[in-house]
Design an enzyme around this catalytic site. Sequence first.
Site, PDB file in Angstrom:
ATOM      1  CG  HIS A  17     -41.428  30.195 -10.549  1.00 56.11           C
ATOM      2  ND1 HIS A  17     -40.976  31.383 -10.023  1.00 56.11           N
ATOM      3  CD2 HIS A  17     -42.419  30.549 -11.409  1.00 56.11           C
ATOM      4  CE1 HIS A  17     -41.660  32.390 -10.539  1.00 56.11           C
ATOM      5  NE2 HIS A  17     -42.537  31.912 -11.390  1.00 56.11           N
ATOM      6  CG  HIS A  19     -46.803  31.270 -13.952  1.00 63.10           C
ATOM      7  ND1 HIS A  19     -47.312  32.258 -13.146  1.00 63.10           N
ATOM      8  CD2 HIS A  19     -45.467  31.468 -13.971  1.00 63.10           C
ATOM      9  CE1 HIS A  19     -46.327  33.026 -12.708  1.00 63.10           C
ATOM     10  NE2 HIS A  19     -45.189  32.572 -13.196  1.00 63.10           N
ATOM     11  CE  LYS A 103     -43.271  35.347  -7.125  1.00 62.22           C
ATOM     12  NZ  LYS A 103     -42.711  34.580  -8.213  1.00 62.22           N
ATOM     13  CG  HIS A 140     -41.028  39.026  -9.960  1.00 60.42           C
ATOM     14  ND1 HIS A 140     -41.438  38.309 -11.054  1.00 60.42           N
ATOM     15  CD2 HIS A 140     -40.377  40.112 -10.463  1.00 60.42           C
ATOM     16  CE1 HIS A 140     -41.061  38.928 -12.166  1.00 60.42           C
ATOM     17  NE2 HIS A 140     -40.418  40.039 -11.829  1.00 60.42           N
ATOM     18  CG  HIS A 178     -38.095  34.358 -12.090  1.00 58.87           C
ATOM     19  ND1 HIS A 178     -37.737  35.537 -11.487  1.00 58.87           N
ATOM     20  CD2 HIS A 178     -39.446  34.323 -12.062  1.00 58.87           C
ATOM     21  CE1 HIS A 178     -38.825  36.177 -11.117  1.00 58.87           C
ATOM     22  NE2 HIS A 178     -39.871  35.458 -11.443  1.00 58.87           N
ATOM     23  CG  ASP A 253     -41.343  32.245 -14.577  1.00 59.41           C
ATOM     24  OD1 ASP A 253     -42.544  32.189 -14.256  1.00 59.41           O
ATOM     25  OD2 ASP A 253     -40.760  33.318 -14.867  1.00 59.41           O
TER      26      ASP A 253
HETATM   27  C1  NCD Z   1     -45.262  35.356 -15.545  1.00 58.99           C
HETATM   28  C2  NCD Z   1     -46.720  35.186 -15.944  1.00 58.99           C
HETATM   29  O1  NCD Z   1     -47.014  35.249 -17.147  1.00 58.99           O
HETATM   30  O2  NCD Z   1     -47.557  34.957 -15.077  1.00 58.99           O
HETATM   31  N1  NCD Z   1     -44.532  35.938 -16.629  1.00 58.99           N
HETATM   32  C3  NCD Z   1     -43.192  35.863 -16.840  1.00 58.99           C
HETATM   33  O3  NCD Z   1     -42.705  36.510 -17.771  1.00 58.99           O
HETATM   34  N2  NCD Z   1     -42.410  35.130 -16.094  1.00 58.99           N
HETATM   35  C4  NCD Z   1     -45.174  36.160 -14.300  1.00 58.99           C
HETATM   36  C5  NCD Z   1     -43.830  36.087 -13.640  1.00 58.99           C
HETATM   37  O4  NCD Z   1     -43.450  35.062 -13.083  1.00 58.99           O
HETATM   38  O5  NCD Z   1     -43.121  37.102 -13.651  1.00 58.99           O
HETATM   39 ZN    ZN Z   2     -43.344  33.249 -12.731  1.00 56.41          ZN
END
Ligand code: NCD
Ligand code: ZN
Length: 351
Positions: A17, A19, A103, A140, A178, A253
């Site tokens: 996971h 970003h 997702k 999520h 998460h 995450d």
């Molecule tokens: C994530 C993001 O910033 O894209 N933020 C987070 O707090 N985890 C989005 C997500 O995975 O919820």
């Molecule tokens: Zn995330």
Amino acid sequence: MTDQPLRLTLRRPDDWHLHLRTGAMLKAVLPFSARQMGRAIVMPNLVPPVTDMARAETYRREIVENLPAGSGFRPLMTAYLTDHTDPDDLERGFRAGLFTAVKLYPQHATTNSAHGVTSIAHVHPVLERMQAIGMPLLIHGEVTDQDVDIFDREAVFIDRVLTPLLRNFPELRVVLEHATTEEAVVFVRQNGPSGRIGCTITAHHLMINRSSIFAGGIRPHLYCLPIAKREKHRLALRRAATSGEPWFFLGTDSAPHPIGAKETACGCAGIFTAPSAIELYAQVFDEEGALANLEAFASLNGPAFYRLPPNEDRITLERSGHIVPDVLDVDGKDAVLPFRSGERLDWRVVD
Ligand code: NCD
Ligand code: ZN
């Protein structure tokens, strides 16, 4: 302490996971994950979101073009589920090896989720198709009902949404992303033996609780979604992650935001852990006396769930200490702050 190993070699981990963003932010953060992870499940919550094959192809190309020379890192793409997702496009993408999973963001649950699903009922045909072809759904898991307290949204989601979903789609393969609560841990343990439930746990949820967000003042860099919960939940997550049980696996995450978007009257959710991901997990496993289970959590359980082989190559960690990198410049204007920046962790990846 005595009898502590000084070196630890594991199969190269994967991040289930992550970003990575796009543009200058992607360029700035990608090398950190590429340095330690073999693969990563790349989140599709861009603006606009990665909703179909065409966008996923473009995004994947951007990631690959920005990889450091010689990197073996492989991005595993996900499709952002909306009320209008085309099941044929998903199936084509899955069969072509472009999409690894789908997702599900409940609408407005988190950063860039405005296009998220408004009701599970709207996506039944898509879920039926995914169930038929064995394509995992990554969730999520928070309700978005503002009447539900923010600290209860995950537990309520499990009761109200996830439990009926698993009942209605008995073969659908699901990752509860998460996890932040004891309720999630219990739920995953109950359903894990069916082989169709996986669960990622972040490093930061193993390290902070909700009091940390307010320690000595408000700490916007510790704000993420799902929000960190009470200490008893952190302890339940630590026991789950370090247990070696096959349904729990690594998903950072890691979610970078410019410092200015965090330190403001209405700051974004997201914690940037990628620069020291495996070092953070190693710290926790060491503290729990469970280093022997780190490889299962970081390198074996995830691939097993995704029906992929584990990575062939290995990384070595050494107990010589690692200082988490300082603020990272993005483009001369924006910068991002790594979690635990400037602090010392016990384990370091040997290059
Ligand atoms: C994530 C993001 O910033 O894209 N933020 C987070 O707090 N985890 C989005 C997500 O995975 O919820
Ligand atoms: Zn995330």
